[in-house]
Design a protein around this motif. Structure first.
Motif, short mmCIF file in Angstrom:
data_model
loop_
_atom_site.label_atom_id
_atom_site.label_comp_id
_atom_site.label_asym_id
_atom_site.label_seq_id
_atom_site.Cartn_x
_atom_site.Cartn_y
_atom_site.Cartn_z
N UNK A 86 0.86 -1.18 0.00
CA UNK A 86 0.00 0.00 0.00
C UNK A 86 0.90 1.23 0.00
N UNK A 87 0.41 2.30 -0.60
CA UNK A 87 1.20 3.53 -0.61
C UNK A 87 0.89 4.35 -1.84
N UNK A 88 1.79 5.29 -2.13
CA UNK A 88 1.69 6.14 -3.31
C UNK A 88 2.97 5.97 -4.10
N UNK A 89 2.89 5.51 -5.37
CA UNK A 89 4.12 5.24 -6.12
C UNK A 89 4.95 6.47 -6.43
N UNK A 90 4.38 7.68 -6.36
CA UNK A 90 5.05 8.87 -6.87
C UNK A 90 6.49 9.02 -6.38
N UNK A 91 6.78 8.89 -5.07
CA UNK A 91 8.18 9.07 -4.64
C UNK A 91 9.03 7.84 -4.90
N UNK A 92 8.47 6.76 -5.44
CA UNK A 92 9.18 5.49 -5.61
C UNK A 92 9.19 5.14 -7.10
N UNK A 93 10.10 5.70 -7.88
CA UNK A 93 10.03 5.56 -9.34
C UNK A 93 10.08 4.13 -9.83
N UNK A 94 10.84 3.26 -9.17
CA UNK A 94 10.93 1.89 -9.65
C UNK A 94 9.67 1.09 -9.31
N UNK A 95 9.02 1.42 -8.21
CA UNK A 95 7.77 0.75 -7.87
C UNK A 95 6.68 1.19 -8.84
N UNK A 96 6.63 2.48 -9.15
CA UNK A 96 5.60 3.00 -10.01
C UNK A 96 5.78 2.67 -11.48
N UNK A 97 7.02 2.39 -11.89
CA UNK A 97 7.29 2.11 -13.31
C UNK A 97 8.53 1.23 -13.38
N UNK A 98 8.34 -0.02 -13.79
CA UNK A 98 9.48 -0.93 -13.84
C UNK A 98 9.27 -1.98 -14.92
N UNK A 99 10.32 -2.75 -15.14
CA UNK A 99 10.31 -3.82 -16.12
C UNK A 99 10.58 -5.14 -15.41
N UNK A 100 10.01 -6.19 -15.97
CA UNK A 100 10.24 -7.53 -15.42
C UNK A 100 10.33 -8.51 -16.57
N UNK A 101 11.32 -9.36 -16.54
CA UNK A 101 11.40 -10.48 -17.47
C UNK A 101 11.09 -11.75 -16.70
N UNK A 102 10.06 -12.45 -17.14
CA UNK A 102 9.61 -13.65 -16.42
C UNK A 102 10.67 -14.73 -16.52
N UNK A 103 10.99 -15.35 -15.37
CA UNK A 103 11.98 -16.41 -15.36
C UNK A 103 11.52 -17.58 -16.24
N UNK A 104 12.43 -18.50 -16.53
CA UNK A 104 12.14 -19.62 -17.42
C UNK A 104 10.95 -20.42 -16.90
N UNK A 105 10.15 -20.89 -17.81
CA UNK A 105 8.95 -21.62 -17.43
C UNK A 105 7.78 -20.68 -17.20
N UNK A 106 6.57 -21.20 -17.30
CA UNK A 106 5.37 -20.38 -17.17
C UNK A 106 5.07 -20.03 -15.72
N UNK A 107 4.55 -18.81 -15.53
CA UNK A 107 4.12 -18.34 -14.21
C UNK A 107 2.71 -17.78 -14.33
N UNK A 108 1.95 -17.91 -13.24
CA UNK A 108 0.64 -17.29 -13.12
C UNK A 108 0.71 -16.15 -12.12
N UNK A 109 0.08 -15.04 -12.47
CA UNK A 109 0.07 -13.85 -11.63
C UNK A 109 -1.39 -13.52 -11.31
N UNK A 110 -1.74 -13.63 -10.03
CA UNK A 110 -3.07 -13.27 -9.55
C UNK A 110 -2.94 -11.88 -8.91
N UNK A 111 -3.44 -10.86 -9.61
CA UNK A 111 -3.23 -9.48 -9.18
C UNK A 111 -4.54 -8.87 -8.71
#
Length: 362
Positions: A86-111
């Protein structure tokens, strides 16, 4: 990429290393390395033993310019992670905008997004809109690259459960033969070539479970057991809701044009609280057919256009009752109700409390 509902989607960063920080990629496993977690969140995790007994569980807290931030990270197993924040992403640039490369093999993301808006842009796939108060389930193939943006102005509360397909079966204590065919994307041990996703309405029990994780008073093994139990509950609720969904709504692949049109349609509907307009009118405004609007909206948003509009009205009414001193009768008129009694019935049916009870409670 500039999502239409995020007028300033890319966070503004200061300092000479801003560009480098914005390009930094992370993995789920990386966040349990204390120095890397500090680099990503901008604050060091709480000391070992303060919340969890080892570094398979971390808590990060910060308060930058009056913007509090709280993140609870836990690895249940090598193929099961959960992140609650919980929070406000504005002061946290990497939390508010980032990149992720999924590790090998399939993953499920429940968001689960209890508050705050976001979007995921996945390589070779349509953008996935993540509106406030939504539940999005996505299966990523190994190697998929994701650009993830959260609104820099919204306060948000989120919960993310990451599982391999085998972990889904294990957590649900079931077998593949007992999983409905239309939910095979959750448990199929093979590999997919293209991401797939679907949306569900956010259940109030899911909201309560996330709040309980963020407010958990326990430490050590007791905390780990409690957080695990809440995520087991969340997964069970998501699975049961998906079982009851029409099969054609699960795992639908939408073109970028259709996804963007439905995102615009959702914004239009949310802004017209006194009168939704006809489906034909909405479809013409966003440039797709009525059929594509109705089928695509359910696939992306997890509900019908009409039900989404009704929920937006009730959410608006709840927020006004909790924050303002607006008269209940006046609020009913703003929402297009000719009679106060009709508004009160609809509100009570949605939240289990009358408008007056909600105001008194808050």
């Amino acid at each position: 990429m500039s999502p239409p509902y995020l007028p300033s989607s890319r966070p503004q960063e200061d300092g000479p290393d801003a560009a480098t920080r914005a390009r930094m990629e992370f993995s789920n496993e990386m966040l349990f390395d204390r120095p890397k977690a500090e680099a990503f969140y901008g604050s060091p995790p709480e000391r070992a033993g303060r919340y969890y007994d080892d570094d398979r569980g971390l808590v990060v807290r910060s308060d930058i310019d009056g913007n509090p931030f709280h993140q609870d990270l836990i690895q249940f197993d090598p193929d099961a992670f959960a992140f609650t924040g919980s929070g406000t992403p504005r002061p946290l640039p990497l939390v508010g905008h980032h990149y992720q490369t999924v590790e090998s093999g399939d993953w499920l993301h429940f968001c689960l997004r209890l508050g705050g808006r976001g979007v995921e842009s996945i390589s070779n796939y349509a953008d996935i809109d993540q509106p406030s108060r939504s539940c999005i389930v996505t299966r990523y193939p190994g190697g998929a690259r994701i650009e993830r943006i959260s609104s820099p102005v919204d306060g948000w509360r989120t919960a993310c459960l990451w599982l391999r397909p085998a972990a889904v079966l294990r957590f649900l204590e079931t077998t593949m033969s007992r999983v409905p065919e239309h939910l095979s994307l959750l448990v199929d041990p093979g590999h997919i070539d293209t991401p797939r996703h679907f949306s569900l309405p956010l259940d109030r029990r899911m909201v309560l479970a996330v709040d309980q994780v963020l407010d958990c008073p326990f430490t050590g093994g007791t905390r780990r057991a409690f957080v695990r139990s809440r995520y087991l509950e969340i997964l069970a609720l998501i699975y049961q809701a998906a079982v009851e969904m029409p099969g054609e709504s699960v795992g639908v692949s939408l073109t970028r044009h259709t996804t963007e049109a439905i995102t615009r349609a959702a914004a239009l509907v949310a802004a017209r609280l006194d009168r939704m307009g006809s489906l034909d009118e909405i479809a013409r405004e966003v440039g797709i057919s009525r059929t594509r609007l109705t089928h695509g909206f359910r696939a992306l948003m997890g509900t019908s256009v009409e039900a989404y509009w009704r929920q937006c009205r009730m959410n608006y009414a709840r927020d006004r009752l909790c924050e303002d001193k607006v008269a209940i009768g006046e609020l009913a008129q703003q929402l297009g109700y000719a009679e106060l009694a009709s508004f009160s019935r609809a509100f009570t049916r949605t939240f289990g409390l009358s408008p007056m009870q909600m105001r008194t409670l808050r």
